[in-house]
Scaffold this motif. Structure first.
Motif, PDB file in Angstrom:
ATOM      1  N   PRO A  33      29.164  45.110  44.127  1.00  0.00           N
ATOM      2  CA  PRO A  33      29.331  44.983  43.037  1.00  0.00           C
ATOM      3  C   PRO A  33      30.797  44.189  42.686  1.00  0.00           C
ATOM      4  CG  PRO A  33      28.730  47.304  43.284  1.00  0.00           C
ATOM      5  CD  PRO A  33      28.778  46.820  44.680  1.00  0.00           C
ATOM      6  N   ASP A  34      31.829  44.486  43.826  1.00  0.00           N
ATOM      7  CA  ASP A  34      32.950  43.882  43.578  1.00  0.00           C
ATOM      8  C   ASP A  34      32.963  42.449  44.329  1.00  0.00           C
ATOM      9  OD1 ASP A  34      32.853  44.807  46.082  1.00  0.00           O
ATOM     10  OD2 ASP A  34      34.804  45.123  46.599  1.00  0.00           O
ATOM     11  N   LYS A  35      31.814  41.899  44.842  1.00  0.00           N
ATOM     12  CA  LYS A  35      31.837  40.544  45.254  1.00  0.00           C
ATOM     13  C   LYS A  35      31.151  39.649  44.278  1.00  0.00           C
ATOM     14  CE  LYS A  35      33.358  41.998  49.289  1.00  0.00           C
ATOM     15  NZ  LYS A  35      34.719  41.254  49.614  1.00  0.00           N
ATOM     16  N   TRP A  36      31.358  38.365  44.240  1.00  0.00           N
ATOM     17  CA  TRP A  36      30.796  37.379  43.218  1.00  0.00           C
ATOM     18  C   TRP A  36      29.654  36.786  43.965  1.00  0.00           C
ATOM     19  CZ3 TRP A  36      35.628  33.829  42.293  1.00  0.00           C
ATOM     20  CH2 TRP A  36      36.459  34.347  41.339  1.00  0.00           C
ATOM     21  N   ASP A  71      44.821  34.290  36.474  1.00  0.00           N
ATOM     22  CA  ASP A  71      44.115  35.588  37.088  1.00  0.00           C
ATOM     23  C   ASP A  71      42.830  35.300  37.136  1.00  0.00           C
ATOM     24  OD1 ASP A  71      42.930  38.219  37.314  1.00  0.00           O
ATOM     25  OD2 ASP A  71      44.422  39.064  36.118  1.00  0.00           O
ATOM     26  N   GLN A  72      42.376  35.071  38.444  1.00  0.00           N
ATOM     27  CA  GLN A  72      40.939  34.443  38.874  1.00  0.00           C
ATOM     28  C   GLN A  72      39.794  35.879  38.279  1.00  0.00           C
ATOM     29  OE1 GLN A  72      40.725  33.324  43.017  1.00  0.00           O
ATOM     30  NE2 GLN A  72      40.129  35.340  43.372  1.00  0.00           N
ATOM     31  N   GLU A  73      40.461  37.039  38.761  1.00  0.00           N
ATOM     32  CA  GLU A  73      39.276  38.176  38.178  1.00  0.00           C
ATOM     33  C   GLU A  73      39.122  38.224  36.704  1.00  0.00           C
ATOM     34  OE1 GLU A  73      37.241  39.630  40.235  1.00  0.00           O
ATOM     35  OE2 GLU A  73      38.241  38.690  42.163  1.00  0.00           O
ATOM     36  N   ALA A  74      40.272  38.079  35.904  1.00  0.00           N
ATOM     37  CA  ALA A  74      39.969  37.936  34.697  1.00  0.00           C
ATOM     38  C   ALA A  74      39.500  36.939  33.894  1.00  0.00           C
ATOM     39  CB  ALA A  74      41.591  38.083  33.994  1.00  0.00           C
ATOM     40  N   TRP A  75      39.420  35.533  34.366  1.00  0.00           N
ATOM     41  CA  TRP A  75      38.836  34.743  34.119  1.00  0.00           C
ATOM     42  C   TRP A  75      37.151  34.863  34.215  1.00  0.00           C
ATOM     43  CZ3 TRP A  75      40.224  29.123  33.145  1.00  0.00           C
ATOM     44  CH2 TRP A  75      41.439  29.092  32.671  1.00  0.00           C
ATOM     45  N   ALA A  76      37.028  35.436  35.372  1.00  0.00           N
ATOM     46  CA  ALA A  76      35.332  35.749  35.866  1.00  0.00           C
ATOM     47  C   ALA A  76      35.068  36.840  35.142  1.00  0.00           C
ATOM     48  CB  ALA A  76      35.320  36.000  37.221  1.00  0.00           C
ATOM     49  N   ASN A  77      35.905  37.895  34.753  1.00  0.00           N
ATOM     50  CA  ASN A  77      35.086  38.948  34.095  1.00  0.00           C
ATOM     51  C   ASN A  77      35.104  38.632  32.506  1.00  0.00           C
ATOM     52  OD1 ASN A  77      34.926  40.586  36.165  1.00  0.00           O
ATOM     53  ND2 ASN A  77      36.973  41.495  35.935  1.00  0.00           N
TER      54      ASN A  77
END
Length: 156
Positions: A33-36, A71-77
C-alpha cells in the motif's frame, strides 16, 4: 559533457521501453500500500521533470536563483496520479526532454558551472542538476523493474 547530454537524451526511450507491452494490471500493481505502481512512477517522473526543467532554466537565466523542491507524496496523493493518463505523461516527458536538447547542445563550459541555491543553503551547478536528472530516471527505472519483479512473484 557530451556523454551526460547523450544519457539525458536517451532517458525517454528507456522509460518507454520499461513500460512497453505491460498490461494495465501490471501498470497498476502496487507491491504494498505504501509503494507506487509503475503507472504512478511514470507520472511522478514526468512531474519531477516539469519542475526540474524550471530549476535548470532558472540557473541558466538568472544569477544564483532560489530553487525549490516539491513534496512528491503530496503530489502523488493529492493529484490522484492513478487517475492521470500514462500515455500523455510519457509524451510530455518526451517533449520536455526534446525541448532541452538544442539548449544543452549550445551551452558553453561556463554555463554548465552556473549555480542555483535551495532554501537550506545547498548549492548546485547546472551540470550537477543535469546529472541529477539522469540519475533520477535511472533510479526510477530500477524501481520499475523491482515492481515488475514483485508483480511476477505475486502471480506465482
Amino acid at each position: 559533457m557530451k556523454t551526460l547530454i547523450e544519457e539525458y537524451s536517451r532517458d525517454y526511450s528507456l522509460m518507454r521501453e520499461a513500460v512497453e507491452g505491460l498490461s494495465e494490471e501490471e501498470l497498476r500493481f502496487q507491491p504494498s500500500p505504501d509503494k507506487w505502481s509503475i503507472h504512478q512512477i511514470v507520472i511522478h517522473v514526468t512531474d519531477a521533470e516539469v519542475l526540474a526543467l524550471h530549476r535548470m532554466k532558472k540557473v541558466l537565466a538568472e544569477d544564483e536563483p532560489l530553487l525549490l523542491s516539491f513534496d512528491q507524496e503530496a503530489w502523488a496523493n493529492n493529484l490522484e496520479y492513478e487517475r492521470l493518463d500514462l500515455e500523455q505523461h510519457l509524451i510530455l516527458f518526451q517533449m520536455l526532454r526534446a525541448s532541452m536538447m538544442p539548449l544543452l547542445n549550445s551551452l558553453t563550459p561556463e554555463q554548465f558551472e552556473r549555480v542555483g541555491e535551495y532554501p537550506d543553503g545547498a548549492r548546485y551547478t547546472f551540470k550537477e542538476l543535469l546529472k541529477m536528472r539522469t540519475q533520477h530516471v535511472r533510479n526510477h527505472l530500477a524501481q520499475i523493474e523491482r515492481v515488475r519483479q514483485a508483480y511476477r512473484e505475486n502471480r506465482v
